[in-house]
Design an enzyme around this catalytic site. Structure first.
Site, PDB file in Angstrom:
ATOM      1  N   ASP A  69      -9.602 -14.247   9.991  1.00  0.00           N
ATOM      2  CA  ASP A  69     -10.396 -13.495   9.016  1.00  0.00           C
ATOM      3  C   ASP A  69      -9.753 -13.585   7.628  1.00  0.00           C
ATOM      4  OD1 ASP A  69     -12.258 -12.716  10.906  1.00  0.00           O
ATOM      5  OD2 ASP A  69     -11.247 -10.828  11.352  1.00  0.00           O
ATOM      6  N   ASN A 123     -13.867  -7.652   1.847  1.00  0.00           N
ATOM      7  CA  ASN A 123     -13.411  -6.541   2.676  1.00  0.00           C
ATOM      8  C   ASN A 123     -13.456  -5.240   1.878  1.00  0.00           C
ATOM      9  OD1 ASN A 123     -12.819  -7.656   5.172  1.00  0.00           O
ATOM     10  ND2 ASN A 123     -10.661  -8.024   4.704  1.00  0.00           N
ATOM     11  N   GLU A 124     -12.690  -5.233   0.795  1.00  0.00           N
ATOM     12  CA  GLU A 124     -12.570  -3.973   0.063  1.00  0.00           C
ATOM     13  C   GLU A 124     -12.040  -4.172  -1.362  1.00  0.00           C
ATOM     14  OE1 GLU A 124      -9.014  -5.245   0.959  1.00  0.00           O
ATOM     15  OE2 GLU A 124      -9.732  -4.279   2.748  1.00  0.00           O
ATOM     16  N   ARG A 149      -6.138  13.215  -6.219  1.00  0.00           N
ATOM     17  CA  ARG A 149      -4.716  13.044  -6.445  1.00  0.00           C
ATOM     18  C   ARG A 149      -4.114  12.455  -5.180  1.00  0.00           C
ATOM     19  NH1 ARG A 149      -0.584  17.351  -7.069  1.00  0.00           N
ATOM     20  NH2 ARG A 149       0.678  16.608  -8.800  1.00  0.00           N
ATOM     21  N   TYR A 199      -8.295  -2.935   6.249  1.00  0.00           N
ATOM     22  CA  TYR A 199      -7.422  -1.876   5.701  1.00  0.00           C
ATOM     23  C   TYR A 199      -8.035  -0.491   5.911  1.00  0.00           C
ATOM     24  CZ  TYR A 199      -4.107   0.101   2.236  1.00  0.00           C
ATOM     25  OH  TYR A 199      -3.137   0.803   1.584  1.00  0.00           O
ATOM     26  N   SER A 210      -7.040   1.120   9.057  1.00  0.00           N
ATOM     27  CA  SER A 210      -5.663   1.634   9.041  1.00  0.00           C
ATOM     28  C   SER A 210      -5.575   2.963   8.302  1.00  0.00           C
ATOM     29  CB  SER A 210      -4.725   0.641   8.359  1.00  0.00           C
ATOM     30  OG  SER A 210      -4.827  -0.629   8.922  1.00  0.00           O
TER      31      SER A 210
HETATM   32  P1  NAP Z   1      -4.008 -11.251   5.804  1.00  0.00           P
HETATM   33  O1  NAP Z   1      -2.777 -11.608   6.526  1.00  0.00           O
HETATM   34  O2  NAP Z   1      -4.937 -12.332   5.421  1.00  0.00           O
HETATM   35  O3  NAP Z   1      -4.803 -10.186   6.660  1.00  0.00           O
HETATM   36  C1  NAP Z   1      -4.120  -9.115   7.233  1.00  0.00           C
HETATM   37  C2  NAP Z   1      -4.665  -8.878   8.637  1.00  0.00           C
HETATM   38  O4  NAP Z   1      -5.958  -8.268   8.516  1.00  0.00           O
HETATM   39  C3  NAP Z   1      -4.851 -10.151   9.472  1.00  0.00           C
HETATM   40  O5  NAP Z   1      -4.417  -9.881  10.782  1.00  0.00           O
HETATM   41  C4  NAP Z   1      -6.338 -10.386   9.418  1.00  0.00           C
HETATM   42  O6  NAP Z   1      -6.847 -11.013  10.570  1.00  0.00           O
HETATM   43  C5  NAP Z   1      -6.865  -8.985   9.350  1.00  0.00           C
HETATM   44  N1  NAP Z   1      -8.211  -8.850   8.758  1.00  0.00           N
HETATM   45  C6  NAP Z   1      -8.658  -9.312   7.558  1.00  0.00           C
HETATM   46  N2  NAP Z   1      -9.940  -8.946   7.374  1.00  0.00           N
HETATM   47  C7  NAP Z   1     -10.306  -8.248   8.479  1.00  0.00           C
HETATM   48  C8  NAP Z   1     -11.508  -7.607   8.871  1.00  0.00           C
HETATM   49  N3  NAP Z   1     -12.590  -7.598   8.085  1.00  0.00           N
HETATM   50  N4  NAP Z   1     -11.528  -6.980  10.063  1.00  0.00           N
HETATM   51  C9  NAP Z   1     -10.442  -6.968  10.867  1.00  0.00           C
HETATM   52  N5  NAP Z   1      -9.278  -7.544  10.540  1.00  0.00           N
HETATM   53  C10 NAP Z   1      -9.217  -8.177   9.359  1.00  0.00           C
HETATM   54  O7  NAP Z   1      -3.576 -10.327   4.576  1.00  0.00           O
HETATM   55  P2  NAP Z   1      -3.786 -10.374   3.004  1.00  0.00           P
HETATM   56  O8  NAP Z   1      -4.199 -11.740   2.603  1.00  0.00           O
HETATM   57  O9  NAP Z   1      -2.636  -9.775   2.364  1.00  0.00           O
HETATM   58  O10 NAP Z   1      -5.006  -9.349   2.725  1.00  0.00           O
HETATM   59  C11 NAP Z   1      -6.224  -9.470   3.302  1.00  0.00           C
HETATM   60  C12 NAP Z   1      -6.644  -8.149   3.898  1.00  0.00           C
HETATM   61  O11 NAP Z   1      -5.544  -7.479   4.487  1.00  0.00           O
HETATM   62  C13 NAP Z   1      -7.177  -7.127   2.905  1.00  0.00           C
HETATM   63  O12 NAP Z   1      -8.521  -7.342   2.612  1.00  0.00           O
HETATM   64  C14 NAP Z   1      -6.943  -5.804   3.640  1.00  0.00           C
HETATM   65  O13 NAP Z   1      -8.101  -5.371   4.318  1.00  0.00           O
HETATM   66  C15 NAP Z   1      -5.876  -6.108   4.641  1.00  0.00           C
HETATM   67  N6  NAP Z   1      -4.755  -5.186   4.403  1.00  0.00           N
HETATM   68  C16 NAP Z   1      -4.485  -4.305   5.389  1.00  0.00           C
HETATM   69  C17 NAP Z   1      -3.503  -3.346   5.221  1.00  0.00           C
HETATM   70  C18 NAP Z   1      -3.259  -2.391   6.332  1.00  0.00           C
HETATM   71  O14 NAP Z   1      -3.997  -2.413   7.327  1.00  0.00           O
HETATM   72  N7  NAP Z   1      -2.277  -1.512   6.201  1.00  0.00           N
HETATM   73  C19 NAP Z   1      -2.771  -3.284   4.047  1.00  0.00           C
HETATM   74  C20 NAP Z   1      -3.075  -4.204   3.051  1.00  0.00           C
HETATM   75  C21 NAP Z   1      -4.088  -5.164   3.239  1.00  0.00           C
HETATM   76  P3  NAP Z   1      -6.593 -12.560  10.930  1.00  0.00           P
HETATM   77  O15 NAP Z   1      -5.342 -12.572  11.734  1.00  0.00           O
HETATM   78  O16 NAP Z   1      -7.800 -12.917  11.711  1.00  0.00           O
HETATM   79  O17 NAP Z   1      -6.456 -13.333   9.659  1.00  0.00           O
END
Ligand code: NAP
Ligand code: MN
Length: 259
Positions: free
Chosen positions: A48, A119-120, A145, A160, A163
């Site tokens: 993804d 995504n967001e 805040r 995200y 989470s």
């Molecule tokens: P990334 O490594 O490309 O993605 C982080 C993880 O999120 C990967 O395991 C990815 O799955 C999964 N993911 C991405 N989109 C998803 C969706 N729509 N539904 C379910 N899982 C999804 O990280 P990045 O490039 O830094 O950022 C991309 C995304 O990471 C952001 O859009 C944000 O949503 C997410 N993120 C999450 C957190 C958190 O959960 N604490 C914090 C910051 C960012 P795959 O293994 O299939 O690639």
């Protein structure tokens, strides 16, 4: 799809790189033309995260580019096939057995830039408590805040947003969702303190006296917005992502496979 102009965006691991080579070889022998600058179809090999990366690479060509993904890990939300189904993935493309679906992008505007999120879109301040006035459709909704705010699409609800304790939203729901990132709740600043599901035509504006230290995140793109005072977020009227869907997999099956 005969004579299609294509490119392949792959994750950087060995298995994805190998699949990319095989895909290119096969498509070329089918008479397709590799065209990284102006593709009709972007094949995505990875997860993804890779899919979103590919969409950001072609943000300026979304009107004609279609994305078609295969996952080299477990199944994702942006891909309908996983790596052992490479042949089925190709056959589906060759026989044009896919359907095309389009998905909304969120658009965030500051005084001098526009960002897109599949995504967001989020504003996060890890350096100090971020205060902001949150306007919905032009009216003050709440004084917030905390660390920040995340606004996601239905597709992004499992990323995200999940989470953050946001609701995971079934496919087909035309919603956007706003969640707090560590909101502080006491008498002086009352914010909702719960995920808020809204209609797709909702306009959100996040105003702050000071955004010093705050980061605006649009999927994996992030940038500081120190000198800004207002960020508007809404579903884009101009940009959509067109995806080729290989087959019907129920959204509930994906949820079960992934979580
Ligand atoms: P990334 O490594 O490309 O993605 C982080 C993880 O999120 C990967 O395991 C990815 O799955 C999964 N993911 C991405 N989109 C998803 C969706 N729509 N539904 C379910 N899982 C999804 O990280 P990045 O490039 O830094 O950022 C991309 C995304 O990471 C952001 O859009 C944000 O949503 C997410 N993120 C999450 C957190 C958190 O959960 N604490 C914090 C910051 C960012 P795959 O293994 O299939 O690639
Ligand atoms: Mn990833």
């Amino acid at each position: 799809m005969k004579n299609c102009r294509f490119t392949v965006v792959a994750r950087l691991d060995a298995a994805s790189a190998q699949m990319k080579e095989e895909l290119i070889r096969t498509l070329l022998s089918d008479g397709c033309v590799e065209d990284e600058a102006h593709p009709d179809v972007v094949f995505v090999v990875g997860g993804d995260g890779t899919f979103i990366y590919a969409v950001h690479m072609y943000l300026d060509q979304l009107d004609h580019v279609r994305f078609y993904g295969i996952h080299t890990g477990t199944l994702g939300f942006y891909t309908d096939f996983h790596s052992d189904e490479f042949d089925a993935f190709l056959e589906c493309f060759r026989k044009e057995e896919y359907t095309e679906e389009s998905y909304p992008l969120l658009e965030a505007r500051t005084s001098n830039a526009v960002y897109y999120g599949m995504n967001e879109i989020r504003i996060e301040n890890a350096a100090r408590t971020q205060e902001m006035d949150i306007y919905i459709n032009g009216s003050l909704f709440e004084k917030y805040r905390g660390t920040g705010i995340c606004v996601c699409t239905q597709l992004g609800s499992t990323a995200y947003n999940r989470s953050l304790g946001g609701a995971v939203a079934q496919d087909g729901l035309d919603i956007i969702e706003m969640t707090e990132i560590s909101g502080i709740h006491h008498n002086k600043y009352r914010s909702l303190g719960a995920p808020l599901l809204m209609r797709m035509d909702t306009q959100i504006r996040l105003d702050a006296v000071k955004y010093e230290g705050a980061l605006l995140g649009a999927d994996s793109d992030v940038c500081y917005i120190d000198n800004e005072h207002s960020v508007s977020i809404a579903v884009s009227n101009t940009k959509k992502v067109r995806m080729l869907k290989g087959r019907q997999i129920s959204w509930f099956d994906r949820i079960q496979i992934l979580f």
